[in-house]
Design an enzyme around this catalytic site. Structure first.
Site, PDB file in Angstrom:
ATOM      1  N   HIS A 306     -12.360  -3.107   1.986  1.00 33.58           N
ATOM      2  CA  HIS A 306     -10.931  -2.679   1.429  1.00 33.58           C
ATOM      3  C   HIS A 306     -11.425  -2.760   0.005  1.00 33.58           C
ATOM      4  CE1 HIS A 306      -6.826  -3.342  -0.004  1.00 33.58           C
ATOM      5  NE2 HIS A 306      -6.487  -2.892   1.275  1.00 33.58           N
ATOM      6  N   ASP A 363      -5.810  -0.987   8.711  1.00 35.16           N
ATOM      7  CA  ASP A 363      -5.469   0.450   9.203  1.00 35.16           C
ATOM      8  C   ASP A 363      -6.526   0.548  10.521  1.00 35.16           C
ATOM      9  OD1 ASP A 363      -3.868   1.335   7.257  1.00 35.16           O
ATOM     10  OD2 ASP A 363      -5.552   1.670   5.792  1.00 35.16           O
TER      11      ASP A 363
END
Ligand code: CMC
Length: 422
Positions: A306, A363
Protein backbone atom coordinates in the site's frame (compact mmCIF):
# COMPACT_ATOMS: atom_id res chain seq x y z
CA UNK A 1 6.85 30.68 21.14
CA UNK A 2 5.17 28.95 18.23
CA UNK A 3 7.35 27.13 15.72
CA UNK A 4 8.09 28.79 12.36
CA UNK A 5 9.96 27.92 9.18
CA UNK A 6 12.51 30.23 7.58
CA UNK A 7 12.88 30.33 3.82
CA UNK A 8 15.90 32.10 2.37
CA UNK A 9 15.80 33.34 -1.23
CA UNK A 10 18.64 35.42 -2.66
CA UNK A 11 19.85 36.18 0.86
CA UNK A 12 16.45 37.44 2.00
CA UNK A 13 14.73 35.54 4.81
CA UNK A 14 10.99 34.93 5.08
CA UNK A 15 9.28 33.43 8.05
CA UNK A 16 6.24 31.17 7.80
CA UNK A 17 4.09 29.82 10.61
CA UNK A 18 3.94 26.08 11.26
CA UNK A 19 0.40 24.80 11.61
CA UNK A 20 -0.15 21.89 13.98
CA UNK A 21 -3.07 19.49 13.65
CA UNK A 22 -4.88 17.81 16.54
CA UNK A 23 -2.75 14.65 16.06
CA UNK A 24 0.46 16.74 16.01
CA UNK A 25 0.97 16.61 12.25
CA UNK A 26 2.77 19.76 11.18
CA UNK A 27 2.56 21.84 8.01
CA UNK A 28 4.33 24.98 6.83
CA UNK A 29 1.58 27.50 6.25
CA UNK A 30 2.49 29.12 2.93
CA UNK A 31 -0.75 31.05 2.36
CA UNK A 32 1.30 34.28 2.10
CA UNK A 33 4.20 32.79 0.08
CA UNK A 34 3.33 34.34 -3.29
CA UNK A 35 2.43 37.69 -1.82
CA UNK A 36 5.70 37.89 0.09
CA UNK A 37 8.14 36.32 -2.36
CA UNK A 38 6.47 36.29 -5.77
CA UNK A 39 7.14 32.54 -5.90
CA UNK A 40 4.85 29.54 -5.83
CA UNK A 41 5.62 25.95 -4.89
CA UNK A 42 5.85 23.12 -7.44
CA UNK A 43 4.41 19.85 -6.19
CA UNK A 44 2.88 17.61 -8.89
CA UNK A 45 0.34 15.21 -7.44
CA UNK A 46 0.27 17.37 -4.26
CA UNK A 47 2.39 14.78 -2.44
CA UNK A 48 3.74 17.41 -0.06
CA UNK A 49 0.77 19.75 0.03
CA UNK A 50 -2.13 19.83 2.42
CA UNK A 51 -5.08 21.09 0.37
CA UNK A 52 -7.25 21.78 3.39
CA UNK A 53 -7.67 21.24 7.10
CA UNK A 54 -10.29 18.62 7.89
CA UNK A 55 -11.99 17.23 10.96
CA UNK A 56 -13.34 14.13 9.26
CA UNK A 57 -10.70 11.40 8.94
CA UNK A 58 -7.32 10.77 10.54
CA UNK A 59 -4.89 8.38 8.90
CA UNK A 60 -1.38 7.34 9.92
CA UNK A 61 0.15 5.04 7.34
CA UNK A 62 3.22 4.15 9.42
CA UNK A 63 1.19 3.08 12.43
CA UNK A 64 -1.71 1.60 10.45
CA UNK A 65 -4.27 3.97 11.98
CA UNK A 66 -7.57 4.95 10.38
CA UNK A 67 -10.17 6.92 12.34
CA UNK A 68 -13.42 8.62 11.37
CA UNK A 69 -14.26 11.62 13.56
CA UNK A 70 -11.90 10.25 16.20
CA UNK A 71 -13.35 6.72 16.30
CA UNK A 72 -11.03 3.82 15.38
CA UNK A 73 -12.03 1.96 12.22
CA UNK A 74 -11.83 -1.32 14.17
CA UNK A 75 -14.34 0.02 16.70
CA UNK A 76 -16.72 1.28 14.02
CA UNK A 77 -16.54 -1.91 11.93
CA UNK A 78 -17.34 -3.98 15.01
CA UNK A 79 -20.00 -1.80 16.64
CA UNK A 80 -21.61 0.52 14.11
CA UNK A 81 -23.71 0.17 10.98
CA UNK A 82 -22.96 1.78 7.63
CA UNK A 83 -25.76 4.34 8.01
CA UNK A 84 -24.57 5.18 11.52
CA UNK A 85 -21.06 5.75 10.17
CA UNK A 86 -22.50 7.78 7.29
CA UNK A 87 -24.28 10.05 9.76
CA UNK A 88 -21.13 10.31 11.87
CA UNK A 89 -18.97 11.28 8.89
CA UNK A 90 -21.45 13.74 7.42
CA UNK A 91 -22.80 15.44 10.54
CA UNK A 92 -19.70 15.11 12.72
CA UNK A 93 -21.15 13.19 15.63
CA UNK A 94 -22.55 9.80 16.53
CA UNK A 95 -26.34 9.84 16.02
CA UNK A 96 -28.70 9.01 18.88
CA UNK A 97 -30.96 6.00 18.28
CA UNK A 98 -33.83 8.39 17.39
CA UNK A 99 -31.65 10.41 15.01
CA UNK A 100 -30.43 7.26 13.32
CA UNK A 101 -33.97 5.96 12.85
CA UNK A 102 -35.05 9.32 11.47
CA UNK A 103 -32.04 9.37 9.11
CA UNK A 104 -32.89 5.92 7.75
CA UNK A 105 -36.57 6.90 7.33
CA UNK A 106 -35.67 10.19 5.68
CA UNK A 107 -33.39 8.40 3.21
CA UNK A 108 -36.36 6.14 2.38
CA UNK A 109 -38.39 9.19 1.34
CA UNK A 110 -36.00 9.66 -1.57
CA UNK A 111 -35.44 6.12 -2.79
CA UNK A 112 -37.77 6.48 -5.76
CA UNK A 113 -35.80 7.56 -8.83
CA UNK A 114 -37.61 9.57 -11.51
CA UNK A 115 -38.93 7.13 -14.14
CA UNK A 116 -37.53 9.34 -16.91
CA UNK A 117 -34.05 8.40 -15.71
CA UNK A 118 -34.79 4.97 -17.18
CA UNK A 119 -34.79 6.34 -20.71
CA UNK A 120 -31.32 7.79 -20.11
CA UNK A 121 -30.16 4.38 -18.93
CA UNK A 122 -31.76 2.78 -22.00
CA UNK A 123 -29.56 4.91 -24.23
CA UNK A 124 -26.35 3.24 -23.04
CA UNK A 125 -25.00 0.23 -24.91
CA UNK A 126 -25.21 -3.00 -22.96
CA UNK A 127 -21.43 -3.20 -23.01
CA UNK A 128 -20.95 0.17 -21.24
CA UNK A 129 -18.83 0.07 -18.09
CA UNK A 130 -21.02 0.47 -14.98
CA UNK A 131 -18.81 3.28 -13.64
CA UNK A 132 -19.36 5.31 -16.82
CA UNK A 133 -23.11 4.82 -16.51
CA UNK A 134 -23.02 5.66 -12.79
CA UNK A 135 -21.14 8.92 -13.37
CA UNK A 136 -23.60 9.92 -16.10
CA UNK A 137 -26.72 9.01 -14.13
CA UNK A 138 -25.45 10.78 -11.01
CA UNK A 139 -24.87 13.88 -13.08
CA UNK A 140 -28.32 13.47 -14.68
CA UNK A 141 -29.89 13.54 -11.22
CA UNK A 142 -29.02 17.26 -11.20
CA UNK A 143 -31.54 17.85 -14.00
CA UNK A 144 -34.28 16.18 -11.99
CA UNK A 145 -33.30 18.06 -8.83
CA UNK A 146 -32.33 21.48 -10.18
CA UNK A 147 -32.69 23.42 -6.92
CA UNK A 148 -29.21 24.08 -5.57
CA UNK A 149 -28.48 23.27 -1.95
CA UNK A 150 -28.44 26.25 0.40
CA UNK A 151 -25.46 25.32 2.57
CA UNK A 152 -26.45 27.95 5.12
CA UNK A 153 -29.75 26.14 5.64
CA UNK A 154 -29.41 23.05 7.84
CA UNK A 155 -32.72 21.55 6.67
CA UNK A 156 -31.79 22.01 3.03
CA UNK A 157 -28.41 20.32 3.54
CA UNK A 158 -29.99 17.43 5.49
CA UNK A 159 -32.55 16.88 2.74
CA UNK A 160 -29.83 16.91 0.04
CA UNK A 161 -27.81 14.36 2.03
CA UNK A 162 -30.78 11.98 2.36
CA UNK A 163 -31.67 12.39 -1.29
CA UNK A 164 -28.13 11.57 -2.42
CA UNK A 165 -27.83 8.56 -0.11
CA UNK A 166 -31.21 7.20 -1.33
CA UNK A 167 -30.98 7.72 -5.06
CA UNK A 168 -27.29 6.90 -5.55
CA UNK A 169 -27.72 3.37 -4.19
CA UNK A 170 -30.61 2.68 -6.55
CA UNK A 171 -28.90 3.98 -9.70
CA UNK A 172 -25.67 2.20 -8.77
CA UNK A 173 -27.51 -1.14 -8.87
CA UNK A 174 -29.32 -0.18 -12.08
CA UNK A 175 -25.95 -0.16 -13.87
CA UNK A 176 -25.68 -3.88 -13.10
CA UNK A 177 -29.30 -4.72 -14.00
CA UNK A 178 -28.96 -2.94 -17.32
CA UNK A 179 -25.93 -5.08 -18.08
CA UNK A 180 -27.73 -8.28 -17.05
CA UNK A 181 -30.91 -7.43 -18.96
CA UNK A 182 -32.92 -7.60 -15.70
CA UNK A 183 -35.98 -5.38 -15.14
CA UNK A 184 -35.06 -2.44 -12.92
CA UNK A 185 -35.89 -2.90 -9.28
CA UNK A 186 -37.30 -0.52 -6.67
CA UNK A 187 -36.05 0.07 -3.13
CA UNK A 188 -38.18 -1.70 -0.51
CA UNK A 189 -38.76 0.82 2.27
CA UNK A 190 -39.56 -1.93 4.78
CA UNK A 191 -35.99 -3.21 4.59
CA UNK A 192 -32.56 -1.89 5.56
CA UNK A 193 -30.11 -0.02 3.33
CA UNK A 194 -27.56 -2.80 2.84
CA UNK A 195 -30.20 -5.52 2.50
CA UNK A 196 -31.79 -3.33 -0.14
CA UNK A 197 -28.51 -3.20 -2.00
CA UNK A 198 -28.55 -6.99 -2.39
CA UNK A 199 -32.25 -7.00 -3.38
CA UNK A 200 -31.80 -4.17 -5.84
CA UNK A 201 -28.98 -6.12 -7.45
CA UNK A 202 -30.19 -9.69 -7.47
CA UNK A 203 -33.94 -9.96 -6.81
CA UNK A 204 -35.81 -10.99 -9.94
CA UNK A 205 -39.60 -11.01 -10.36
CA UNK A 206 -39.82 -14.76 -10.97
CA UNK A 207 -38.66 -16.02 -7.59
CA UNK A 208 -38.45 -15.01 -3.93
CA UNK A 209 -35.18 -13.52 -2.76
CA UNK A 210 -33.54 -14.01 0.61
CA UNK A 211 -30.17 -12.78 1.72
CA UNK A 212 -28.28 -14.12 4.74
CA UNK A 213 -27.46 -11.90 7.71
CA UNK A 214 -23.76 -12.87 7.39
CA UNK A 215 -23.71 -11.41 3.90
CA UNK A 216 -25.49 -8.22 5.03
CA UNK A 217 -23.06 -7.83 7.94
CA UNK A 218 -20.00 -8.37 5.74
CA UNK A 219 -21.21 -5.83 3.17
CA UNK A 220 -22.06 -3.36 5.91
CA UNK A 221 -18.47 -3.68 7.16
CA UNK A 222 -17.03 -3.35 3.68
CA UNK A 223 -18.99 -0.15 3.09
CA UNK A 224 -17.80 1.21 6.47
CA UNK A 225 -14.17 0.42 5.61
CA UNK A 226 -14.46 2.30 2.32
CA UNK A 227 -16.48 5.23 3.67
CA UNK A 228 -13.64 7.76 3.81
CA UNK A 229 -9.89 7.94 3.31
CA UNK A 230 -9.18 11.67 3.62
CA UNK A 231 -7.85 13.65 0.63
CA UNK A 232 -7.45 10.90 -1.98
CA UNK A 233 -7.96 11.54 -5.72
CA UNK A 234 -11.78 11.20 -5.87
CA UNK A 235 -12.38 13.05 -2.60
CA UNK A 236 -10.11 15.91 -3.64
CA UNK A 237 -12.03 15.97 -6.93
CA UNK A 238 -15.37 16.23 -5.11
CA UNK A 239 -14.01 19.11 -3.01
CA UNK A 240 -12.47 20.80 -6.04
CA UNK A 241 -15.61 20.63 -8.18
CA UNK A 242 -17.77 21.67 -5.24
CA UNK A 243 -15.46 24.62 -4.56
CA UNK A 244 -16.87 26.30 -7.68
CA UNK A 245 -20.26 25.97 -5.93
CA UNK A 246 -21.32 23.27 -8.37
CA UNK A 247 -24.14 21.17 -6.91
CA UNK A 248 -23.80 18.07 -4.78
CA UNK A 249 -24.82 15.59 -7.52
CA UNK A 250 -22.43 17.21 -10.00
CA UNK A 251 -19.59 17.05 -7.47
CA UNK A 252 -20.32 13.42 -6.60
CA UNK A 253 -20.50 12.53 -10.28
CA UNK A 254 -16.99 13.97 -10.73
CA UNK A 255 -15.86 11.86 -7.76
CA UNK A 256 -17.23 8.73 -9.46
CA UNK A 257 -15.24 9.53 -12.60
CA UNK A 258 -12.06 10.03 -10.58
CA UNK A 259 -12.60 6.78 -8.69
CA UNK A 260 -13.06 4.87 -11.93
CA UNK A 261 -9.36 5.08 -12.84
CA UNK A 262 -7.26 1.91 -12.42
CA UNK A 263 -4.79 3.75 -10.17
CA UNK A 264 -7.54 4.49 -7.68
CA UNK A 265 -10.73 2.45 -7.29
CA UNK A 266 -9.82 -0.09 -9.93
CA UNK A 267 -7.32 -2.06 -7.82
CA UNK A 268 -9.85 -4.60 -6.48
CA UNK A 269 -10.75 -5.49 -10.06
CA UNK A 270 -7.04 -5.98 -10.80
CA UNK A 271 -6.82 -8.54 -7.95
CA UNK A 272 -9.53 -10.72 -9.45
CA UNK A 273 -8.11 -10.41 -12.94
CA UNK A 274 -4.75 -11.56 -11.60
CA UNK A 275 -6.32 -14.54 -9.81
CA UNK A 276 -8.16 -15.48 -13.01
CA UNK A 277 -4.93 -15.24 -14.97
CA UNK A 278 -3.15 -17.54 -12.49
CA UNK A 279 -6.06 -19.99 -12.73
CA UNK A 280 -6.14 -19.93 -16.54
CA UNK A 281 -2.40 -20.61 -16.60
CA UNK A 282 -2.63 -23.76 -14.51
CA UNK A 283 -2.97 -22.34 -10.98
CA UNK A 284 0.75 -22.36 -10.13
CA UNK A 285 0.88 -19.76 -7.32
CA UNK A 286 4.60 -20.40 -6.64
CA UNK A 287 5.40 -19.38 -10.20
CA UNK A 288 3.55 -16.07 -9.78
CA UNK A 289 5.13 -15.45 -6.42
CA UNK A 290 8.54 -15.87 -8.06
CA UNK A 291 7.50 -13.52 -10.88
CA UNK A 292 6.47 -10.88 -8.32
CA UNK A 293 9.90 -11.11 -6.67
CA UNK A 294 11.83 -11.03 -9.95
CA UNK A 295 13.04 -7.45 -10.48
CA UNK A 296 13.36 -8.10 -14.23
CA UNK A 297 9.66 -8.92 -14.37
CA UNK A 298 7.17 -6.02 -14.12
CA UNK A 299 4.54 -8.33 -12.57
CA UNK A 300 3.39 -7.35 -9.07
CA UNK A 301 1.17 -9.27 -6.76
CA UNK A 302 -2.07 -7.30 -6.95
CA UNK A 303 -3.70 -6.68 -3.59
CA UNK A 304 -0.36 -6.61 -1.74
CA UNK A 305 1.36 -3.50 -0.44
CA UNK A 306 0.00 0.00 0.00
CA UNK A 307 1.20 3.50 -0.81
CA UNK A 308 0.20 4.88 2.58
CA UNK A 309 -0.03 1.91 4.96
CA UNK A 310 3.52 0.71 5.35
CA UNK A 311 3.14 -1.92 8.10
CA UNK A 312 -0.36 -3.20 7.62
CA UNK A 313 -3.68 -2.03 6.22
CA UNK A 314 -6.02 -1.82 9.24
CA UNK A 315 -9.00 -2.37 6.96
CA UNK A 316 -7.54 -5.64 5.61
CA UNK A 317 -7.36 -7.17 9.08
CA UNK A 318 -11.07 -6.54 9.63
CA UNK A 319 -12.22 -7.68 6.25
CA UNK A 320 -10.17 -10.88 6.25
CA UNK A 321 -12.35 -12.15 9.09
CA UNK A 322 -15.55 -11.13 7.30
CA UNK A 323 -14.32 -12.81 4.09
CA UNK A 324 -13.80 -16.09 5.94
CA UNK A 325 -17.29 -15.87 7.46
CA UNK A 326 -18.96 -15.14 4.13
CA UNK A 327 -17.14 -17.98 2.37
CA UNK A 328 -18.07 -20.41 5.14
CA UNK A 329 -21.73 -19.31 5.20
CA UNK A 330 -22.18 -19.45 1.46
CA UNK A 331 -20.15 -22.65 1.18
CA UNK A 332 -18.71 -21.37 -2.08
CA UNK A 333 -16.55 -23.80 -4.03
CA UNK A 334 -14.46 -21.71 -6.37
CA UNK A 335 -10.97 -22.50 -7.71
CA UNK A 336 -10.24 -18.75 -7.90
CA UNK A 337 -10.81 -18.39 -4.17
CA UNK A 338 -8.59 -21.41 -3.52
CA UNK A 339 -5.84 -19.68 -5.46
CA UNK A 340 -6.37 -16.52 -3.39
CA UNK A 341 -5.97 -18.53 -0.16
CA UNK A 342 -2.83 -20.29 -1.41
CA UNK A 343 -1.30 -17.03 -2.58
CA UNK A 344 -2.05 -15.23 0.65
CA UNK A 345 -0.58 -18.04 2.78
CA UNK A 346 2.56 -18.32 0.64
CA UNK A 347 3.18 -14.55 0.53
CA UNK A 348 2.75 -14.17 4.29
CA UNK A 349 5.50 -16.76 4.83
CA UNK A 350 7.80 -15.42 2.15
CA UNK A 351 10.97 -13.52 3.16
CA UNK A 352 10.71 -11.04 0.26
CA UNK A 353 7.19 -9.99 1.23
CA UNK A 354 7.93 -10.06 4.97
CA UNK A 355 11.07 -7.91 4.59
CA UNK A 356 9.16 -5.25 2.62
CA UNK A 357 6.06 -5.32 4.82
CA UNK A 358 3.93 -6.35 1.88
CA UNK A 359 0.69 -7.57 3.42
CA UNK A 360 -2.62 -8.13 1.67
CA UNK A 361 -4.52 -4.84 1.46
CA UNK A 362 -8.26 -4.18 1.69
CA UNK A 363 -8.68 -4.76 -2.04
CA UNK A 364 -7.36 -8.30 -1.82
CA UNK A 365 -10.18 -9.40 0.48
CA UNK A 366 -12.95 -7.16 -0.83
CA UNK A 367 -12.57 -8.66 -4.30
CA UNK A 368 -12.84 -12.14 -2.81
CA UNK A 369 -16.07 -11.27 -0.99
CA UNK A 370 -17.61 -9.58 -4.02
CA UNK A 371 -16.85 -12.60 -6.17
CA UNK A 372 -18.36 -14.97 -3.61
CA UNK A 373 -21.55 -12.86 -3.66
CA UNK A 374 -21.79 -13.14 -7.43
CA UNK A 375 -20.90 -9.50 -8.08
CA UNK A 376 -19.17 -9.23 -11.46
CA UNK A 377 -15.65 -7.81 -11.59
CA UNK A 378 -16.59 -4.65 -13.44
CA UNK A 379 -19.02 -3.78 -10.61
CA UNK A 380 -16.24 -3.80 -7.97
CA UNK A 381 -15.48 -0.10 -8.37
CA UNK A 382 -19.20 0.66 -8.12
CA UNK A 383 -19.15 -1.15 -4.76
CA UNK A 384 -16.29 1.11 -3.70
CA UNK A 385 -18.32 4.17 -4.82
CA UNK A 386 -21.37 3.11 -2.76
CA UNK A 387 -19.16 2.80 0.31
CA UNK A 388 -17.30 6.07 -0.37
CA UNK A 389 -20.49 8.12 -0.92
CA UNK A 390 -20.90 9.36 2.70
CA UNK A 391 -17.22 10.36 2.76
CA UNK A 392 -17.63 12.40 -0.43
CA UNK A 393 -20.76 14.05 0.95
CA UNK A 394 -19.05 14.82 4.29
CA UNK A 395 -16.02 16.34 2.55
CA UNK A 396 -18.19 18.40 0.18
CA UNK A 397 -20.26 19.67 3.13
CA UNK A 398 -17.17 20.52 5.19
CA UNK A 399 -15.59 22.37 2.26
CA UNK A 400 -18.71 24.47 1.70
CA UNK A 401 -19.29 25.12 5.40
CA UNK A 402 -15.66 26.21 5.85
CA UNK A 403 -16.23 28.64 2.98
CA UNK A 404 -13.13 27.36 1.24
CA UNK A 405 -12.07 29.42 -1.80
CA UNK A 406 -12.45 28.02 -5.30
CA UNK A 407 -9.68 25.48 -5.99
CA UNK A 408 -7.23 27.04 -8.41
CA UNK A 409 -3.68 25.65 -8.41
CA UNK A 410 -0.89 27.60 -10.07
CA UNK A 411 1.49 26.21 -12.70
CA UNK A 412 4.92 26.92 -14.03
CA UNK A 413 4.71 27.47 -17.76
CA UNK A 414 7.35 25.55 -19.73
CA UNK A 415 6.02 26.07 -23.27
CA UNK A 416 7.14 28.23 -26.15
CA UNK A 417 7.94 31.93 -25.62
CA UNK A 418 5.87 34.45 -27.58
CA UNK A 419 5.98 33.78 -31.33
CA UNK A 420 4.15 35.21 -34.29
CA UNK A 421 1.30 33.34 -36.02
CA UNK A 422 1.69 33.98 -39.76
N1 CMC B 1 4.35 -7.26 -5.45
C1 CMC B 1 5.71 -7.41 -5.47
N2 CMC B 1 6.57 -6.50 -5.01
C2 CMC B 1 6.07 -5.38 -4.52
C3 CMC B 1 4.69 -5.13 -4.47
C4 CMC B 1 3.82 -6.12 -4.94
N3 CMC B 1 2.51 -5.97 -4.91
N4 CMC B 1 4.46 -3.93 -3.92
C5 CMC B 1 5.67 -3.41 -3.62
N5 CMC B 1 6.64 -4.28 -3.99
C6 CMC B 1 8.07 -4.12 -3.75
C7 CMC B 1 8.70 -3.11 -4.70
O1 CMC B 1 9.16 -3.73 -5.87
C8 CMC B 1 9.80 -2.55 -3.83
O2 CMC B 1 10.85 -3.49 -3.82
P1 CMC B 1 12.40 -2.98 -3.67
O3 CMC B 1 12.47 -2.26 -2.37
O4 CMC B 1 13.19 -4.23 -3.72
O5 CMC B 1 12.63 -2.08 -4.85
C9 CMC B 1 9.21 -2.53 -2.44
O6 CMC B 1 8.22 -3.58 -2.43
C10 CMC B 1 8.54 -1.22 -2.05
O7 CMC B 1 7.57 -0.93 -3.02
P2 CMC B 1 7.19 0.49 -3.55
O8 CMC B 1 6.86 0.40 -5.00
O9 CMC B 1 8.20 1.49 -3.12
O10 CMC B 1 5.88 0.78 -2.76
P3 CMC B 1 4.93 1.92 -3.16
O11 CMC B 1 4.47 2.56 -1.92
O12 CMC B 1 5.50 2.79 -4.19
O13 CMC B 1 3.71 1.16 -3.88
C11 CMC B 1 1.68 0.06 -4.25
C12 CMC B 1 2.56 0.80 -3.26
C13 CMC B 1 0.30 -0.14 -3.66
C14 CMC B 1 1.53 0.87 -5.56
C15 CMC B 1 2.36 -1.29 -4.56
O14 CMC B 1 2.52 -2.02 -3.38
C16 CMC B 1 1.59 -2.13 -5.57
O15 CMC B 1 1.78 -1.93 -6.77
N6 CMC B 1 0.70 -3.04 -5.09
C17 CMC B 1 -0.14 -3.82 -5.95
C18 CMC B 1 -1.34 -3.03 -6.42
C19 CMC B 1 -2.40 -2.88 -5.35
O16 CMC B 1 -2.80 -3.83 -4.69
N7 CMC B 1 -2.92 -1.66 -5.21
C20 CMC B 1 -4.01 -1.39 -4.26
C21 CMC B 1 -3.56 -0.59 -3.10
S1 CMC B 1 -4.90 -0.34 -1.94
C22 CMC B 1 -5.90 0.82 -2.72
C23 CMC B 1 -6.47 1.87 -1.82
O17 CMC B 1 -6.37 1.83 -0.60
O18 CMC B 1 -7.07 2.83 -2.37
Amino acid sequence: MSKTAILEIDGKKYEFPIFKGSENEEAIDIKKLRDLTGLVTLDPGYKNSGSCTSEITFLDGELGILRYRGYAIEDLAENATFLEVSYLLIFGRKPTAAELEKFENDIRKYTLVNEEMKSILDGFPKTAHPMGILAALTSALTSFNPKSVDVENEKDVYCAVCKTMGKFLVIATWTFRKNMGYPLNYYDNTKGYVENFMRLMFEIPTEPYKVSQTVIDALDKLFILHADHEQNCSTSTVRMVGSSHAGLFASISAGVSALWGPLHGGANQAVLEMLEEIHNNGGDTEKYLAKAKDKADPFRLMGFGHRVYKNFDPRAKIIKKAANEVLATLGVEDPILDIARKLEAAALEDEYFKARNLYPNVDFYSGIIYRALGIPTDMFTVMFAIGRLPGWIAQWKEMRENKEPIGRPRQIYTGSPLREFK
